[in-house]
Design a protein around this motif. Structure first.
Motif, PDB file in Angstrom:
ATOM      1  N   ALA A  34      35.053  70.358   1.991  1.00 14.36           N
ATOM      2  CA  ALA A  34      34.614  69.860   3.292  1.00 14.36           C
ATOM      3  C   ALA A  34      33.301  69.101   3.224  1.00 14.36           C
ATOM      4  CB  ALA A  34      34.487  71.021   4.276  1.00 14.36           C
ATOM      5  N   ALA A  35      32.382  69.564   2.376  1.00 12.91           N
ATOM      6  CA  ALA A  35      31.020  69.019   2.396  1.00 12.91           C
ATOM      7  C   ALA A  35      30.672  68.172   1.191  1.00 12.91           C
ATOM      8  CB  ALA A  35      30.012  70.173   2.512  1.00 12.91           C
ATOM      9  N   GLY A  36      31.405  68.326   0.073  1.00 10.48           N
ATOM     10  CA  GLY A  36      30.992  67.651  -1.142  1.00 10.48           C
ATOM     11  C   GLY A  36      29.735  68.278  -1.704  1.00 10.48           C
ATOM     12  N   PHE A  37      29.140  67.617  -2.682  1.00  9.18           N
ATOM     13  CA  PHE A  37      27.929  68.153  -3.318  1.00  9.18           C
ATOM     14  C   PHE A  37      26.710  67.761  -2.480  1.00  9.18           C
ATOM     15  CE2 PHE A  37      25.427  68.961  -7.343  1.00  9.18           C
ATOM     16  CZ  PHE A  37      25.834  70.282  -7.450  1.00  9.18           C
ATOM     17  N   THR A  38      26.556  68.431  -1.342  1.00 11.15           N
ATOM     18  CA  THR A  38      25.485  68.128  -0.395  1.00 11.15           C
ATOM     19  C   THR A  38      24.827  69.428   0.048  1.00 11.15           C
ATOM     20  OG1 THR A  38      26.900  68.311   1.568  1.00 11.15           O
ATOM     21  CG2 THR A  38      26.819  66.160   0.467  1.00 11.15           C
ATOM     22  N   GLU A  39      23.851  69.312   0.948  1.00 15.73           N
ATOM     23  CA  GLU A  39      23.169  70.493   1.471  1.00 15.73           C
ATOM     24  C   GLU A  39      24.091  71.372   2.292  1.00 15.73           C
ATOM     25  OE1 GLU A  39      22.146  67.362   1.682  1.00 15.73           O
ATOM     26  OE2 GLU A  39      19.968  67.170   1.758  1.00 15.73           O
ATOM     27  N   GLU A  40      25.224  70.805   2.797  1.00 16.20           N
ATOM     28  CA  GLU A  40      26.148  71.582   3.625  1.00 16.20           C
ATOM     29  C   GLU A  40      27.157  72.367   2.791  1.00 16.20           C
ATOM     30  OE1 GLU A  40      25.485  68.258   4.374  1.00 16.20           O
ATOM     31  OE2 GLU A  40      24.019  68.911   5.892  1.00 16.20           O
ATOM     32  N   ALA A 176      42.487  70.992  -5.959  1.00 17.86           N
ATOM     33  CA  ALA A 176      42.519  69.986  -4.895  1.00 17.86           C
ATOM     34  C   ALA A 176      41.156  69.878  -4.211  1.00 17.86           C
ATOM     35  CB  ALA A 176      43.595  70.352  -3.873  1.00 17.86           C
ATOM     36  N   SER A 177      40.470  71.013  -4.065  1.00 16.59           N
ATOM     37  CA  SER A 177      39.146  71.003  -3.432  1.00 16.59           C
ATOM     38  C   SER A 177      38.137  70.240  -4.267  1.00 16.59           C
ATOM     39  CB  SER A 177      38.663  72.437  -3.219  1.00 16.59           C
ATOM     40  OG  SER A 177      39.486  73.125  -2.304  1.00 16.59           O
ATOM     41  N   TYR A 178      38.263  70.353  -5.596  1.00 12.04           N
ATOM     42  CA  TYR A 178      37.355  69.608  -6.469  1.00 12.04           C
ATOM     43  C   TYR A 178      37.520  68.105  -6.263  1.00 12.04           C
ATOM     44  CZ  TYR A 178      35.228  67.662 -10.646  1.00 12.04           C
ATOM     45  OH  TYR A 178      34.450  66.901 -11.505  1.00 12.04           O
ATOM     46  N   VAL A 179      38.760  67.671  -6.180  1.00 13.46           N
ATOM     47  CA  VAL A 179      39.031  66.244  -5.959  1.00 13.46           C
ATOM     48  C   VAL A 179      38.501  65.809  -4.593  1.00 13.46           C
ATOM     49  CG1 VAL A 179      40.829  64.498  -5.701  1.00 13.46           C
ATOM     50  CG2 VAL A 179      41.036  66.259  -7.479  1.00 13.46           C
ATOM     51  N   ALA A 180      38.805  66.599  -3.553  1.00 14.45           N
ATOM     52  CA  ALA A 180      38.359  66.249  -2.199  1.00 14.45           C
ATOM     53  C   ALA A 180      36.840  66.248  -2.100  1.00 14.45           C
ATOM     54  CB  ALA A 180      38.957  67.237  -1.192  1.00 14.45           C
ATOM     55  N   GLY A 181      36.199  67.256  -2.700  1.00 14.15           N
ATOM     56  CA  GLY A 181      34.743  67.326  -2.651  1.00 14.15           C
ATOM     57  C   GLY A 181      34.073  66.180  -3.378  1.00 14.15           C
ATOM     58  N   SER A 182      34.696  65.715  -4.464  1.00 17.04           N
ATOM     59  CA  SER A 182      34.144  64.569  -5.197  1.00 17.04           C
ATOM     60  C   SER A 182      34.127  63.327  -4.319  1.00 17.04           C
ATOM     61  CB  SER A 182      34.967  64.313  -6.465  1.00 17.04           C
ATOM     62  OG  SER A 182      34.930  65.434  -7.327  1.00 17.04           O
ATOM     63  N   ARG A 184      33.900  63.432  -1.092  1.00 18.87           N
ATOM     64  CA  ARG A 184      32.945  63.701  -0.016  1.00 18.87           C
ATOM     65  C   ARG A 184      31.495  63.573  -0.475  1.00 18.87           C
ATOM     66  NH1 ARG A 184      33.443  63.745   5.111  1.00 18.87           N
ATOM     67  NH2 ARG A 184      32.229  65.641   5.417  1.00 18.87           N
ATOM     68  N   THR A 185      31.276  63.648  -1.785  1.00 22.31           N
ATOM     69  CA  THR A 185      29.917  63.534  -2.310  1.00 22.31           C
ATOM     70  C   THR A 185      29.430  62.094  -2.165  1.00 22.31           C
ATOM     71  OG1 THR A 185      30.346  65.303  -3.905  1.00 22.31           O
ATOM     72  CG2 THR A 185      28.464  63.843  -4.344  1.00 22.31           C
ATOM     73  N   PRO A 186      28.258  61.880  -1.540  1.00 18.03           N
ATOM     74  CA  PRO A 186      27.780  60.511  -1.302  1.00 18.03           C
ATOM     75  C   PRO A 186      27.572  59.740  -2.598  1.00 18.03           C
ATOM     76  CG  PRO A 186      26.517  62.114  -0.008  1.00 18.03           C
ATOM     77  CD  PRO A 186      27.359  62.899  -0.982  1.00 18.03           C
ATOM     78  N   GLU A 187      27.931  58.470  -2.574  1.00 17.04           N
ATOM     79  CA  GLU A 187      27.675  57.577  -3.700  1.00 17.04           C
ATOM     80  C   GLU A 187      26.204  57.166  -3.705  1.00 17.04           C
ATOM     81  OE1 GLU A 187      29.687  56.517  -6.125  1.00 17.04           O
ATOM     82  OE2 GLU A 187      31.324  57.769  -5.376  1.00 17.04           O
ATOM     83  N   PRO A 188      25.648  56.843  -4.884  1.00 15.30           N
ATOM     84  CA  PRO A 188      24.255  56.377  -4.942  1.00 15.30           C
ATOM     85  C   PRO A 188      24.054  55.108  -4.117  1.00 15.30           C
ATOM     86  CG  PRO A 188      25.086  56.919  -7.140  1.00 15.30           C
ATOM     87  CD  PRO A 188      26.261  56.956  -6.211  1.00 15.30           C
ATOM     88  N   ASP A 189      22.917  55.030  -3.422  1.00 18.75           N
ATOM     89  CA  ASP A 189      22.594  53.847  -2.629  1.00 18.75           C
ATOM     90  C   ASP A 189      22.104  52.721  -3.534  1.00 18.75           C
ATOM     91  OD1 ASP A 189      23.186  55.132  -0.243  1.00 18.75           O
ATOM     92  OD2 ASP A 189      21.168  55.960  -0.074  1.00 18.75           O
ATOM     93  N   THR A 190      22.435  51.489  -3.181  1.00 20.66           N
ATOM     94  CA  THR A 190      21.952  50.317  -3.914  1.00 20.66           C
ATOM     95  C   THR A 190      21.444  49.274  -2.924  1.00 20.66           C
ATOM     96  OG1 THR A 190      24.211  49.431  -3.954  1.00 20.66           O
ATOM     97  CG2 THR A 190      23.469  50.668  -5.891  1.00 20.66           C
ATOM     98  N   THR A 191      20.505  49.698  -2.072  1.00 22.86           N
ATOM     99  CA  THR A 191      19.950  48.806  -1.065  1.00 22.86           C
ATOM    100  C   THR A 191      18.737  48.078  -1.631  1.00 22.86           C
ATOM    101  OG1 THR A 191      20.645  50.352   0.657  1.00 22.86           O
ATOM    102  CG2 THR A 191      19.030  48.662   1.270  1.00 22.86           C
ATOM    103  N   GLN A 192      18.742  46.760  -1.534  1.00 20.94           N
ATOM    104  CA  GLN A 192      17.611  46.000  -2.052  1.00 20.94           C
ATOM    105  C   GLN A 192      16.388  46.192  -1.167  1.00 20.94           C
ATOM    106  OE1 GLN A 192      19.320  41.966  -2.591  1.00 20.94           O
ATOM    107  NE2 GLN A 192      18.987  42.315  -4.756  1.00 20.94           N
ATOM    108  N   LEU A 193      15.233  45.896  -1.748  1.00 22.61           N
ATOM    109  CA  LEU A 193      13.987  46.034  -1.015  1.00 22.61           C
ATOM    110  C   LEU A 193      13.922  45.031   0.131  1.00 22.61           C
ATOM    111  CD1 LEU A 193      11.641  46.451  -4.095  1.00 22.61           C
ATOM    112  CD2 LEU A 193      12.442  48.249  -2.567  1.00 22.61           C
ATOM    113  N   VAL A 194      13.158  45.387   1.166  1.00 24.72           N
ATOM    114  CA  VAL A 194      13.139  44.587   2.391  1.00 24.72           C
ATOM    115  C   VAL A 194      12.262  43.355   2.257  1.00 24.72           C
ATOM    116  CG1 VAL A 194      12.542  44.593   4.827  1.00 24.72           C
ATOM    117  CG2 VAL A 194      13.625  46.608   3.814  1.00 24.72           C
ATOM    118  N   GLU A 195      11.030  43.541   1.768  1.00 23.09           N
ATOM    119  CA  GLU A 195      10.079  42.430   1.699  1.00 23.09           C
ATOM    120  C   GLU A 195      10.498  41.423   0.620  1.00 23.09           C
ATOM    121  OE1 GLU A 195       7.539  41.845   3.648  1.00 23.09           O
ATOM    122  OE2 GLU A 195       7.926  43.634   4.854  1.00 23.09           O
ATOM    123  N   GLU A 196      10.567  40.164   1.006  1.00 21.84           N
ATOM    124  CA  GLU A 196      11.052  39.130   0.087  1.00 21.84           C
ATOM    125  C   GLU A 196      10.142  38.983  -1.125  1.00 21.84           C
ATOM    126  OE1 GLU A 196      12.132  34.349   0.099  1.00 21.84           O
ATOM    127  OE2 GLU A 196      11.898  35.444   1.989  1.00 21.84           O
TER     128      GLU A 196
END
Length: 503
Positions: A34-40, A176-182, A184-196
């Motif tokens: 249900a929660a994946g590898f998270t705080e929940e 099956a839970s291992y697959v589902a939880g994987s 549900r686990t968030p992927e790493p973020d790849t957001t670029q920096l804001v300031e040009e």
């Protein structure tokens, strides 16, 4: 005495005990699904308690004996504790439920309440409660109207097929839970920096490192990939912190207490530089050393705004980690929000961490929430457990590449010596009797980043006692005497026996 042992054995192997164990397993598995590898995930808060209360001698012995496997041993132990916790709770619930023929309801309520108290996630707690109640229903089958005379006795003959089927179902559900939880686990973020301008500067340094790097099989490039950058935390599950709600508290012995949000921090004058991190707990030739481009605000900006003039600075993290460093060291640091041209990934401290150039990795606090200025040298998290890794990093030349070539062997790796820099790496093929100069990459333009080295030896087939050592910018040869990682970092010349086969 023998009768008491038989009674205890019956209790441990009876229907109620086995049902409680199976239901405990699916409760934890369902929580992960249900929660994946998270705080929940119910495992996470249990892990925090285990980490906090495990004596330092046990932690250090585990790290010393098992090395990198120690983290997995801790996870396995914590998982066992979590399953045991739910097993005991379900056992109590079954005993209570037996009295009103409502075992499934009692198990559901106990598991849901426990999961909710652990995670504060009412809906996701159903992921633990529903499968646990289902296991109880499958084993007791209240719709058939059967009731064993002794709820703690052995399984009746007619029930043995049912327990086998339930056990197989638990195994399938866990998979099956291992697959589902994987998923549900968030992927790493790849957001670029804001300031040009900041983004451009980071991109330029990334390109510089790529252009200066050697191609060394088995060794990282001059710039480590974020996905492969080593990661050591006391938090088994990295905290998820929303940058928009994050605030940095600056207090202690200051003229002005500060509260800085993420946008305010990004609005301050920033710097972008290379810096290498090395884990104080790694083996001498271990792989827990990496280099990245970091973007952040000079710590002196916060010192000046707060009007601080103390001897020490204590840094606090969201996961309970803390460390204390001298003010003069803190003033050389960066309060960082960018890594390799992107926002900090979750595993590396998102949204904000500290980078302390030239010092062991443990002082580079992730998930920073508070900076406390003090005149008291308060022991940090690992110092409370016997480590002494808050000082400057020890010099090392890693031997990570041993590749046979047509004419002999290619040797290579990374060399790092913090603020003192690396001016040369020497290689011996005869155990330190004679030495040869290795080729070094050009110096990186900023910060205290490592350097790659390589040496191509034209040698005959045979065995060679390879030894490597670094020489700093002051002409000092790195310390030869070997030492273990505990308590203040591994030192010594890296050596290995390299075999060159017939071409």
């Amino acid at each position: 005495m023998r009768a008491q042992m038989r009674s205890a054995l019956r209790a441990l192997t009876g229907k109620q005990a086995v049902t409680s164990l199976l239901a405990g397993i699916v409760a934890v598995a369902g929580s992960y699904a249900a929660a994946g590898f998270t705080e929940e995930f119910t495992f996470t808060p249990v892990s925090a308690v285990v980490v906090h209360y495990t004596p330092g001698v046990i932690i250090n012995t585990t790290l010393d004996v098992f090395g990198d496997l120690g983290q997995y041993i801790n996870m396995a132990f914590t998982l066992t504790v979590t399953v045991a916790l739910f097993t005991v709770l379900i056992g109590i619930a079954l005993e209570i439920g037996r009295r009103f023929n409502g075992r499934g309801v009692a198990a559901f309520g106990a598991v849901w309440l426990a999961a909710f108290l652990l995670t504060r996630a009412p809906l996701l707690s159903l992921g633990a409660a529903v499968p646990a109640a289902a296991v109880v229903a499958m084993t007791y089958r209240p719709w058939q109207g059967r009731e064993p005379a002794d709820s703690t006795g052995r399984w009746p003959d007619e029930d043995r097929r049912e327990i086998l089927g339930t056990g197989l179902g638990v195994v399938g559900f866990a998979g099956a839970s291992y697959v589902a939880g994987s998923y549900r686990t968030p992927e790493p973020d790849t957001t670029q920096l804001v300031e040009e301008d900041t983004q451009t500067e980071a991109d330029q340094l990334v390109a510089e490192a790529e252009g200066k790097a050697f191609d060394l099989p088995g060794s990282p490039d001059l710039l480590s990939d974020v996905e492969n950058f080593y990661n050591v935390d006391i938090a088994t599950v990295a905290p998820r912190i929303d940058a928009e709600s994050w605030e940095l508290t600056v207090d202690g012995e200051v003229d002005q207490e500060l509260s800085i949000d993420y946008q305010q921090l990004q609005g301050m004058e920033s710097e972008t530089q290379y810096s290498t991190l090395r884990c104080v707990g790694e083996d001498l030739n271990g792989a827990k050393m990496d280099n990245a481009v970091w973007t952040g605000v000079p710590a002196t900006e916060v010192v000046e705004q707060a009007g601080a003039a103390t001897e020490w600075v204590r840094m606090h993290a969201d996961d309970g980690f803390h460390n204390t460093i001298p003010m003069e060291v803190f003033e050389q640091s960066l309060i960082v929000y960018g890594m390799n041209g992107f926002e900090l990934p979750r595993d590396h401290g998102h949204p904000v961490r500290v980078i302390v150039p030239g010092h062991w990795g443990e002082v580079n606090v992730k998930w920073l929430t508070r900076i406390e200025f003090t005149d008291e040298d308060v022991e940090g998290y690992w110092e409370e457990r016997g480590w002494e890794g808050t000082g400057e990093v020890s010099a090392v030349a890693k031997l990570w590449t041993t590749e046979q070539t047509r004419d002999g062997v290619l040797l290579g790796g990374q060399a790092y010596d913090g603020h003192d820099g690396v001016s040369a790496v020497e290689v011996s093929l005869d155990g330190g009797e004679t030495w040869n100069d290795a080729e070094l990459t050009e110096r990186l333009s900023t910060g205290d980043g490592w350097r790659q080295w390589r040496y191509e030896a034209d040698v005959e087939p045979g065995e060679y006692d390879v030894v490597v050592r670094a020489i700093d910018d002051n002409g000092e040869v790195q310390e030869r005497e070997p030492s273990d990682a505990f308590p203040d970092g591994a030192t010594g010349w890296v050596s290995d026996t390299v075999t060159v086969a017939e071409a």
